[in-house]
Structures are given as C-alpha cells and as structure tokens.
Design a protein around this motif. Sequence first.
Motif, PDB file in Angstrom:
ATOM      1  N   ASN A 107       1.403  -0.760   0.128  1.00 17.44           N
ATOM      2  CA  ASN A 107       0.116  -0.124   0.138  1.00 17.44           C
ATOM      3  C   ASN A 107       0.896   1.241  -0.028  1.00 17.44           C
ATOM      4  N   VAL A 108       1.843   1.226   1.036  1.00 18.85           N
ATOM      5  CA  VAL A 108       2.884   2.388   0.403  1.00 18.85           C
ATOM      6  C   VAL A 108       3.316   2.523  -0.258  1.00 18.85           C
ATOM      7  N   GLU A 149       1.731   5.514  -2.514  1.00 19.98           N
ATOM      8  CA  GLU A 149       2.517   6.556  -1.989  1.00 19.98           C
ATOM      9  C   GLU A 149       3.546   7.337  -3.209  1.00 19.98           C
ATOM     10  N   THR A 195       6.327   9.049  -1.182  1.00 20.00           N
ATOM     11  CA  THR A 195       7.157   8.445  -0.355  1.00 20.00           C
ATOM     12  C   THR A 195       7.670   7.576  -1.205  1.00 20.00           C
ATOM     13  N   TYR A 207      10.848   3.401   2.167  1.00 15.16           N
ATOM     14  CA  TYR A 207       9.431   2.516   3.004  1.00 15.16           C
ATOM     15  C   TYR A 207      10.330   1.437   3.384  1.00 15.16           C
ATOM     16  N   GLU A 225      12.053   5.593   6.880  1.00 14.96           N
ATOM     17  CA  GLU A 225      11.109   6.416   5.891  1.00 14.96           C
ATOM     18  C   GLU A 225      11.758   7.888   5.395  1.00 14.96           C
ATOM     19  N   TYR A 241      10.700  10.749   2.784  1.00 12.79           N
ATOM     20  CA  TYR A 241       9.288  11.373   2.114  1.00 12.79           C
ATOM     21  C   TYR A 241       9.892  12.767   1.234  1.00 12.79           C
ATOM     22  N   ALA A 285       3.797  15.139   1.925  1.00 16.31           N
ATOM     23  CA  ALA A 285       3.653  13.926   2.197  1.00 16.31           C
ATOM     24  C   ALA A 285       4.376  12.538   2.690  1.00 16.31           C
ATOM     25  N   LEU A 286       4.238  12.794   4.225  1.00 17.45           N
ATOM     26  CA  LEU A 286       4.182  11.998   5.480  1.00 17.45           C
ATOM     27  C   LEU A 286       3.011  12.765   6.422  1.00 17.45           C
ATOM     28  N   HIS A 314       0.860  10.052   3.899  1.00 16.99           N
ATOM     29  CA  HIS A 314       0.880   8.561   4.429  1.00 16.99           C
ATOM     30  C   HIS A 314      -0.124   8.021   5.846  1.00 16.99           C
ATOM     31  N   THR A 342      -3.407   8.019   6.230  1.00 13.01           N
ATOM     32  CA  THR A 342      -4.214   6.344   4.871  1.00 13.01           C
ATOM     33  C   THR A 342      -4.817   5.597   6.127  1.00 13.01           C
ATOM     34  N   LEU A 362      -2.295   2.850   6.850  1.00  9.58           N
ATOM     35  CA  LEU A 362      -1.960   3.468   8.321  1.00  9.58           C
ATOM     36  C   LEU A 362      -2.684   2.975   9.851  1.00  9.58           C
TER      37      LEU A 362
END
Length: 99
Positions: A28-29, A32, A35, A38, A54, A56, A61-62, A65, A68, A71
């Motif tokens: 999923n990540v 993004e 990102t 990760y 991680e 970004y 963007a962070l 994330h 979501t 998450l």
Amino acid sequence: MIVLAATMKAKLGKEAELENTLKAVIPNVEQEKGTLQYVLHRSQNDVGKFFFYEKYVDKKALAFHGSTPYLKELFSAIKELLQEEPTIELYEEVAAITR
C-alpha cells in the motif's frame, strides 16, 4: 526531504506476527507518490525488535502517509503485539551516498 525512523519491540512470542503485519502494509505504501523509501529492518541481536526507515519528499507527503486508512489499521493491529509504544523520530536529511 523528511526522514522518519520508527523502532518497535514485539511482545514475547509475537515476533513473527508483528513482522508479518508490518510487511503487509508495504504494498500500500509503495503506491504513495511522495514516499521515496519505506524499509523495514529486524535487529540482528533481538528478533523482536524492528526498525522502519522512511523517506518522504516533504512534510505534506508524510502527512498524507499518516492519514491513510491502511496506516491507521496497521497501528490498530499492532497495538496488541507491541511490548511498548513505538519510538518515532523525524530527521532532516543533510548528506547521503546514493547508488
């Protein structure tokens, strides 16, 4: 760029379950756009200790994330698997070797 470092410690006997749950969110990540990295790591000295690195493109963007649904589901799912609260720190990248 914004770097997030997160450390998590599994309850005794929950190491594999925590690892699998953390790994499951990666696809999923990966979708993004903001990102850049990760990466999940497991300690060589403690099989129950995990570290996320991680990266970004920016704070926006962070923030995306962190907002979501997957998450939020992850944090809910791992709550019972953790020995203690995760340690989460933010860094600003100042120098790097990239290949």
